[in-house]
Design an enzyme around this catalytic site. Structure first.
Site, PDB file in Angstrom:
ATOM      1  CB  ILE A 101      -0.583  -2.947   4.590  1.00  0.00           C
ATOM      2  CG1 ILE A 101      -0.019  -2.551   3.217  1.00  0.00           C
ATOM      3  CG2 ILE A 101      -2.079  -2.655   4.645  1.00  0.00           C
ATOM      4  CD1 ILE A 101      -0.580  -3.359   2.065  1.00  0.00           C
ATOM      5  CB  CYS A 102      -2.971  -2.775   8.692  1.00  0.00           C
ATOM      6  SG  CYS A 102      -4.193  -2.844  10.024  1.00  0.00           S
ATOM      7  CB  ILE A 103      -1.159  -4.637  12.853  1.00  0.00           C
ATOM      8  CG1 ILE A 103      -1.880  -5.812  12.207  1.00  0.00           C
ATOM      9  CG2 ILE A 103      -2.151  -3.723  13.558  1.00  0.00           C
ATOM     10  CD1 ILE A 103      -2.619  -6.681  13.214  1.00  0.00           C
ATOM     11  N   GLY A 104       1.050  -4.739  10.027  1.00  0.00           N
ATOM     12  CA  GLY A 104       2.319  -5.262   9.520  1.00  0.00           C
ATOM     13  C   GLY A 104       3.484  -4.430  10.015  1.00  0.00           C
ATOM     14  CB  THR A 121       0.341   0.800  12.942  1.00  0.00           C
ATOM     15  OG1 THR A 121      -0.229  -0.494  12.710  1.00  0.00           O
ATOM     16  CG2 THR A 121       0.086   1.224  14.381  1.00  0.00           C
TER      17      THR A 121
END
Length: 315
Positions: A101-104, A121
């Site tokens: 999720i996102c910058i994961g 991202t």
């Protein structure tokens, strides 16, 4: 039951937990429950979030098997620990799906899981990711990307869309739709949808103009006039036109075209409907009118955009 593990690190954003709520609600709609939910971290115990609150976590273990492993993101890109990278690198051997999720997504990229795969991202970090990890095919303009067993989402609330798509793949469209309704999600966004929404760009302030734009979105296939939108907003046509331009900076006609373009492009990229069908369902009436609108907005005709999207998927 399918084990779902959400991996968090210090400074993670609590909004990632919203994705877990999707699976939680799926359990309420299925008998017996489908998902076994776990929040994981490298050492377990309390993990501080970007809001200052703490999450109670279980320590992750390389020997533990998860059907789906999701790496949460934070507000800034930080170097992942060697232990986290090693755990994520081993995950595809045991998990059916690995996601971020996102910058994961940076953790997945550092672990090598995204090499030669399409991924996305948060748009703010997408180009940094492409520079740092040139083997990753970063698509900075997508809500989420599913490339085989690897899933990545854009920032913030896009994790909800990713989780809804996973539930739809597992349990069907009706269950996913019911979950979205229970979560009061405005509408379920497909992965191919742009992170930059035409509705978001218009940014109306008043409820009346928002109501008119919602009416447009729900009736794109119909001929739409200023009178129609004014009726939806409970304003006279003159009042509506003046208020609409003041709040959005656009004329109603231009805004309708932008919403039709967004819907038509999504259909061209994700469906196999004939161009005539796409034009009719998005209100362009005929393919020539839609083609001219695509050339003005994107510099390419619909056929080229569809061909490019399929080439990316094939790659």
């Amino acid at each position: 039951m399918q084990r779902i593990g959400l991996v968090v690190s210090p400074g993670c954003s609590p909004i990632s937990l919203a994705a877990m709520s999707v699976f939680e609600l799926a359990n309420m709609l299925t008998d017996p429950p489908t998902y076994d939910l776990h929040v994981l971290s490298e050492r377990g115990g309390q993990v501080g979030t970007s809001l200052g609150m703490s999450l109670t976590t279980e320590p992750f273990n390389a020997a533990d098997a998860y059907d789906t492993l999701i790496v949460a993101g934070g507000l800034t890109v930080e170097s992942a620990t060697p232990g986290l990278i090693d755990f994520v690198r081993r995950a595809p051997k045991h998990a059916r799906r690995v996601a971020s999720i996102c910058i994961g997504a940076f953790v997945l990229a550092e672990a090598g899981i995204l090499d030669q795969r399409r991924a996305t991202t948060h748009w703010f970090y997408a180009r940094d990711m492409q520079k740092q990890f040139p083997k990753v095919k970063v698509d900075e303009d997508r809500i989420f990307v599913n490339d085989g067993p690897v899933w990545t989402s854009a920032g913030m609330t896009a994790g909800i869309d990713l989780a809804l798509a996973m539930v739809e793949a597992d349990l069907g469209e009706d269950v996913a739709r019911n979950i979205a309704k229970k979560m009061v999600v405005y509408h379920r966004r497909a992965g191919g949808q742009s992170q930059f929404s035409a509705l978001l760009e218009l940014a109306p302030k008043s409820d009346r103009i928002q109501k008119a734009l919602a009416f447009v979105r729900d009736n794109l296939q119909k001929p739409l006039t200023v009178n129609d939108l004014a009726d939806a907003a409970s304003l006279s046509p003159r009042q509506f036109s003046r208020a609409f331009h003041a709040e959005t900076g656009q004329s109603p006609a231009k805004a309708i075209e932008h919403l039709r373009l967004e819907a038509a492009r999504l259909m061209m990229e994700q469906s196999r409907h004939p161009i005539d069908t796409v034009a009719q369902q998005t209100g362009f009436a005929d393919r020539d009118r839609m083609r001219r609108a695509f050339l003005r907005a994107y510099g390419q005709p619909p056929q080229v955009i569809r061909r490019n999207a399929r080439s990316q998927m094939d790659a």
